[in-house]
Design an enzyme around this catalytic site. Structure first.
Site, PDB file in Angstrom:
ATOM      1  N   HIS A  73     109.685  99.102  21.261  1.00 43.27           N
ATOM      2  CA  HIS A  73     108.367  99.533  20.777  1.00 43.27           C
ATOM      3  C   HIS A  73     107.649  98.375  20.084  1.00 43.27           C
ATOM      4  O   HIS A  73     106.433  98.183  20.250  1.00 43.27           O
ATOM      5  CB  HIS A  73     108.550 100.709  19.823  1.00 43.27           C
ATOM      6  N   GLU A  76     106.245  96.097  22.666  1.00 45.58           N
ATOM      7  CA  GLU A  76     105.032  96.675  23.257  1.00 45.58           C
ATOM      8  C   GLU A  76     103.805  96.337  22.404  1.00 45.58           C
ATOM      9  O   GLU A  76     102.764  95.928  22.917  1.00 45.58           O
ATOM     10  CB  GLU A  76     105.191  98.192  23.367  1.00 45.58           C
ATOM     11  N   GLU A 148     103.303 103.005  10.443  1.00 49.42           N
ATOM     12  CA  GLU A 148     103.376 104.018  11.503  1.00 49.42           C
ATOM     13  C   GLU A 148     104.650 104.838  11.368  1.00 49.42           C
ATOM     14  O   GLU A 148     104.628 106.075  11.503  1.00 49.42           O
ATOM     15  CB  GLU A 148     103.329 103.321  12.867  1.00 49.42           C
TER      16      GLU A 148
END
Length: 434
Positions: A73, A76, A148
């Site tokens: 992640h 990404e 996040e």
């Protein structure tokens, strides 16, 4: 390096759809579905690498390395940022909206546009195939992703889902949040990102799907020219290190926790311990088990209506069956004022599934037609077609192949798949109370 230009063509006459595909000499798989009359084009580039792949032998090395959780992640996020620009700005210049997402076994980069397809395809290929990581940019991203992660720590729906997954897969990396933890991402370095990128982002481990307004021959020529201008390392097999496998006795049967929310949430998970068939047979299995859940719990069936009238379930209730690389599981979840009854009623239906399915046989054709209708609806969406492509999981099957399998599925085939899954599955009940 000259890239293959030969396109194979498969036509689905009854649907009026044609799929063009090829594998370039650098290994990149390209699949295109032109949609006459559509103004929008959607493209998605995917690598067979996700959150589960946290231990592997890096390209050019011989020993396995355990990488920090959340690295797929993190990678990404970082691919969009370059030394002197951000890929999002380039897409915006040519009128495209772009995004990306990381799953358990895949990472995808995408855009949608109504113009400048050539330019946007080149931006997609270039930014995905040109990594730029430094210690400074990596440390900056840690703060962003850390926020996040903390946001999802307070999200009851997210916690319910990953709590259920964690109880079904207590020893495998599937139980780890896709984004990792604040502590795990703090260990990620630029060298780690390059090691993961060089291992999993080789064209031979990726596919590019384009659906919408396009000329396949022209689009392939653009892709070919772009790839011809680049040099890639030789293709090498990827060595993923399998994790320890939980046994049925390791599954956590039930857990209750408290968070800030107004109504209780219950998530029932079922982990399959049977073996999913390989290739297209695996897609048949997935379609059959999914349809089993439709027969047992669809919103026009007896079970749903009875529980709805008793206020055990409401419109928040839903169910899902997933087949991933190396894992398959189902979930039934919803908000309820009667969490204990929610769990006991749904669990009882699953335990009584053979008799329940026999009683529901008269509804089989209707439920199957409803499922067919959902797929036909997805075929009218460029995103629906592209996002249903599972790459190597089902031997390159498309949504059109899934529709054909569903149309031909018999009730006996459904029963066979349902028995295989339910007889060897283990369940967990994850409850969150206010």
């Amino acid at each position: 390096m000259e890239v293959c230009r030969v396109l194979s063509k498969k036509t689905y006459d009854r649907l009026g759809e044609t799929v063009y595909q090829t594998t370039l000499t650098n290994g990149l798989k390209v699949l295109m579905v032109p949609k006459a009359g559509f103004h929008k084009t959607f493209a998605i580039m995917t690598t067979d690498y996700g959150a589960m792949d946290n231990e592997f032998v890096p390209r050019g090395q011989t020993a396995p390395v355990r990488f920090p959780d959340g690295i797929a992640h993190f990678l990404e996020h970082k691919l969009f940022e370059k030394k002197d620009h951000d890929a999002f700005d380039l897409f915006g210049k040519y009128g495209a909206s772009a995004n990306a997402f990381t799953g358990f076994t895949q990472t995808s980069y995408l855009f949608a546009t109504t113009s400048h397809l050539k330019e946007n395809l080149e931006i997609l290929l270039d930014f995905v195939q040109d990594p730029y990581f430094t210690a400074a940019t990596v440390n900056k991203e840690k703060g962003i992703i850390g926020q996040e992660i903390q946001m999802y720590d307070d999200d009851p729906g997210w916690q319910s889902y990953f709590g259920m997954i964690g109880h079904l897969y207590p020893k495998e990396p599937l139980h780890i949040d896709i984004a990792g933890t604040v502590d795990s991402i703090d260990k990620i370095t630029a060298d780690d990102l390059y090691a993961a990128y060089n291992t999993f982002y080789h064209p031979s481990n990726m596919n590019l799907i384009i659906v919408g307004q396009l000329d396949p021959e022209k689009a392939l020529a653009w892709i070919t020219a772009n790839q011809d201008a680049k040099t890639f390392a030789p293709n090498e097999p990827i060595t993923r290190i399998p994790s320890a496998q939980a046994q049925p006795a390791d599954i956590v049967p039930t857990t209750t926790r408290h968070l800030t929310l107004t109504r209780p949430k219950v998530n029932i998970g079922l982990r399959g311990f049977d073996e999913v068939p390989a290739g297209r047979d695996g897609l048949t299995y997935s379609v059959a088990v999914s349809l089993m859940f439709d027969l047992l719990f669809n919103d026009t069936g007896d079970n749903y209506l009875r529980l709805y009238d008793a206020n055990v379930i409401d419109d928040s209730f839903g169910y899902d069956f997933q087949v991933q690389r190396g894992a398959h599981f189902a979930q039934l979840a919803g908000d309820t004022d009667q969490p204990e009854q929610f769990a006991s009623e749904l669990t009882a239906i699953l335990k009584d599934a053979p008799a329940q399915l026999a009683a529901a046989k008269p509804q089989f054709d209707l439920v199957k037609r409803e499922a067919i209708g959902r797929i036909v609806g997805a075929i009218n969406s460029v995103e629906g077609i592209a996002n249903q492509y599972d790459g190597p999981l089902f031997d390159g099957a498309t949504i059109f192949d899934e529709l054909a399998i569903l149309e031909q599925l018999t009730f006996d085939e459904l029963l066979t798949a349902a028995k295989a899954f339910l007889d060897q599955s283990q369940s967990t009940v994850y409850t969150i109370l206010p």
